[in-house]
Design an enzyme around this catalytic site. Structure first.
Site, PDB file in Angstrom:
ATOM      1  N   GLY A  25       0.791  -1.218   0.000  1.00 23.06           N
ATOM      2  CA  GLY A  25       0.000   0.000   0.000  1.00 23.06           C
ATOM      3  C   GLY A  25       0.823   1.269   0.000  1.00 23.06           C
ATOM      4  O   GLY A  25       0.284   2.364   0.077  1.00 23.06           O
ATOM      5  N   CYS A  26       2.144   1.130  -0.048  1.00 26.93           N
ATOM      6  CA  CYS A  26       3.033   2.293  -0.129  1.00 26.93           C
ATOM      7  C   CYS A  26       3.545   2.424  -1.555  1.00 26.93           C
ATOM      8  O   CYS A  26       3.894   1.424  -2.176  1.00 26.93           O
ATOM      9  CB  CYS A  26       4.239   2.123   0.796  1.00 26.93           C
ATOM     10  N   GLU A  27       3.601   3.668  -2.059  1.00 31.11           N
ATOM     11  CA  GLU A  27       4.203   3.874  -3.377  1.00 31.11           C
ATOM     12  C   GLU A  27       5.703   3.648  -3.319  1.00 31.11           C
ATOM     13  O   GLU A  27       6.298   3.110  -4.230  1.00 31.11           O
ATOM     14  CB  GLU A  27       3.906   5.295  -3.875  1.00 31.11           C
ATOM     15  N   SER A  28       6.322   4.098  -2.224  1.00 30.13           N
ATOM     16  CA  SER A  28       7.747   3.870  -2.015  1.00 30.13           C
ATOM     17  C   SER A  28       7.918   2.506  -1.354  1.00 30.13           C
ATOM     18  O   SER A  28       6.972   1.963  -0.802  1.00 30.13           O
ATOM     19  CB  SER A  28       8.323   4.937  -1.072  1.00 30.13           C
TER      20      SER A  28
END
Length: 137
Positions: free
Chosen positions: A50-53
């Site tokens: 759920g994190c872009e990074s």
């Protein structure tokens, strides 16, 4: 509810600076102070979904209190995660469930700078912490 010592220190530091530039610089410094995770901990199982990074998170329970460590490939995210760790490290599983993420970053004066994707990513990190605490309770 009283804050962990490191969270109090973060709050004092961030509330003492006025401009966004100073806060951004301080945010980067907090990220640089984040202890590095061992390469063995940078595995898919520890990757927060759920994190872009890329954000890796590990946690362990010690005497009823949670201690987390994390790392990210993005400097700004590292700083935000460091501030999240300051807020949650040393909490019980019950206290961890009660952490109000938007309120915490609002107190730090950083909520306006949290883009929706960063906010979602931080929420994903906090949710992962809560999952870990439930799995070991």
């Amino acid at each position: 509810m009283s804050l962990p010592t490191e969270a109090e220190a973060a709050l004092d530091a961030f509330q003492a600076v006025g401009s966004w530039e100073q806060r951004a610089r301080m945010l980067m410094q907090w990220g640089e102070r984040l202890p590095a995770l061992a390469e063995a901990e940078k595995v898919d199982a520890n990757l927060v979904q759920g994190c872009e990074s890329l954000v890796w998170l590990v946690g362990h329970l010690q005497d009823g209190h949670w201690h987390f460590a994390a790392s990210s490939d993005a400097r700004m995210i590292r700083g935000l995660v460091a501030l999240l760790l300051a807020r949650v490290n040393g909490l019980s599983a019950v206290a961890l469930q009660a952490v109000d993420l938007p309120d915490w970053f609002n107190q730090l004066g950083l909520s306006r700078q949290l883009s929706p994707s960063r906010s979602n990513g931080l929420n994903a990190v906090l949710q992962r912490m809560r999952e870990l605490s439930r799995m070991q309770n």
